[in-house]
Enzyme design. Sequence first.
Site, PDB file in Angstrom:
ATOM      1  N   LYS A 209      48.371  62.130  76.341  1.00  0.00           N
ATOM      2  CA  LYS A 209      47.322  61.074  76.393  1.00  0.00           C
ATOM      3  C   LYS A 209      46.709  60.482  77.796  1.00  0.00           C
ATOM      4  CE  LYS A 209      49.570  59.165  72.623  1.00  0.00           C
ATOM      5  NZ  LYS A 209      50.025  58.198  71.549  1.00  0.00           N
TER       6      LYS A 209
ATOM      7  N   ASP B 256      54.810  71.051  89.625  1.00  0.00           N
ATOM      8  CA  ASP B 256      55.312  69.989  90.303  1.00  0.00           C
ATOM      9  C   ASP B 256      53.955  69.168  90.820  1.00  0.00           C
ATOM     10  OD1 ASP B 256      56.168  68.348  92.546  1.00  0.00           O
ATOM     11  OD2 ASP B 256      57.976  69.528  92.547  1.00  0.00           O
ATOM     12  N   HIS B 257      53.734  68.252  90.345  1.00  0.00           N
ATOM     13  CA  HIS B 257      52.413  67.335  90.493  1.00  0.00           C
ATOM     14  C   HIS B 257      52.098  67.111  92.007  1.00  0.00           C
ATOM     15  CE1 HIS B 257      54.658  63.823  89.608  1.00  0.00           C
ATOM     16  NE2 HIS B 257      53.736  63.133  90.556  1.00  0.00           N
TER      17      HIS B 257
ATOM     18  N   HIS C 276      60.366  67.355  94.216  1.00  0.00           N
ATOM     19  CA  HIS C 276      58.964  67.122  95.009  1.00  0.00           C
ATOM     20  C   HIS C 276      59.163  67.403  96.392  1.00  0.00           C
ATOM     21  CE1 HIS C 276      57.666  65.661  91.206  1.00  0.00           C
ATOM     22  NE2 HIS C 276      58.442  64.610  91.243  1.00  0.00           N
TER      23      HIS C 276
END
Length: 488
Positions: free
Chosen positions: A20, A177-178, A240
């Site tokens: 969302k 892995d943003h 990260h």
Amino acid sequence: MVDELKTLVTFFGATGDLAKRLLYPSVFNLYKKGFLAKNFAIVGTARQDLTDAEYQDMVRTSISEGQDKKQVEAFLEHFSYIASDVTDAAGYVGLKEEIEKASDKFGVAGNRIFYLAVAPRFFGTIAQFLKSEGLLADTGYNRIMIEKPFGTSYKTAEQLQNELTAAFNDDQVYRIDHFLGKEMVMNIAPLRFGNPMLNTAWNKDYIKNVQVTLAETLGVEERAGYYDTAGALLDMIQNHTMQIIGWLAMEEPKDFSASEIRNAKNAAFSALQIYNEEEVNRYFVRAQYGASKTNTDHVAYTEEPDVPKDSKTNTYIAGELHFNTPRWEGVPFYIRSGKRMSKKTTRIDVVFKAGAFKFGGQQEPQETVLTIVVSPDEKITMSLNSKKVSDNFSTQVINLGWAPTDKEKAETPAPYERMLHDAMDGNGSNFADWHGVATAWKFTDALSDVYAADKAPLFTYESDTMGPKEADELLAKNGDAWVFDGEE
Ligand code: NAD
């Protein structure tokens, strides 16, 4: 004009927070930009019973603020929903039918992406059911997008990898892995390889050390249940930080295809020194935040709600990595990440050696630094030695800098938008490769083992500072210092 992508994305966990808050707005942005137009379909699935209309309503709520109503409604026509329990084979029958129906309706040519926005314990199960229950397309492509965390240790990550690759080829697996989707992390390669000046100097002859800082000002908040089992080491370093290190330490790829980029990073990861107990203590510092002296709301970690009073979880990790390659012989890669630090920043500082030339017997040239600030304020700066405005040859350090304009920032795709686009486009460059993930686990497992056995000191740092003094001493013993001390 952009190239339209034909695709069908199935979102598992379609009613969840990630879907969302981040996934639907990202898909809508791709639609607004024309990457998705006619031939795309979104199938949502989760445990809740929802009609298509109720699902569309949920997606509408998550995207529609300030948007063109007509465009939103046309977009939502591509969404349908079917309830299923991912642990039950029976649920996949209806899902298969729904996917086939949507696929025909929107002419997506068999191209399927399965996005697993569900708890990690379901990743392997879903992958296996997708195959055994016949949900993979015979034509077009099948790709699976996996959320973090990818395992909790090397052993569990390997098990997950085996489960995934029992159903998918490794090149069909897109591990998210943003941080790899962040603009300034993606800027490392163009800066390095697009500038012969930097590329030539990107080695032990010119670079004194490399520093990567992921600092948060927040404390553990209401995430104690998860965080106390992970700490900074698993929450920020294993994933990260190590992925950023991959771009910095890699060899030059043969070309900029996803496979060559991954190969080049893997070559570096293969040379990462994995530490024994003595080296963990020599090269790493773990710490936990104590109370703040300046903000009474910032209590010690062990005073936070739901944190065990005797918790030894690290909320801060600093350390030094070494790569056994000719390029990096003797060059420390310093990393640190912590909660409740004085400044929120993700940044990379590449420290270049100082020249030996003394200007007319005056001040020595200083070490210079290439800084890439990834967030929150993106910028790139490079310091240089320069002549002080005076009548002799005194030097001073000057800063050259660039930051994106507000317009450029507004146009920058958010990481989730970029990753969804790239997966639809079959570009795996900005996803974590299994080899890199495996090495990162082996590396952090070595630390976790020492910490679990309590064979390393747990230092305390005052909240709202940049960490314990032991982390400064870690660098000082090599004649180095953190470039970023909390002040810009
Ligand atoms: P959430 O708890 O909000 O949503 C979980 C979803 O899974 C819901 O739609 C739920 O109905 C569904 N689900 C649960 N059990 C199911 C079952 N047995 N069968 C079918 N569906 C089931 O979780 P979330 O925050 O959206 O996180 C989802 C994943 O994304 C997790 O792996 C998390 O680590 C990762 N993630 C989340 C965020 C975030 O900001 N929320 C950020 C990064 C990664």
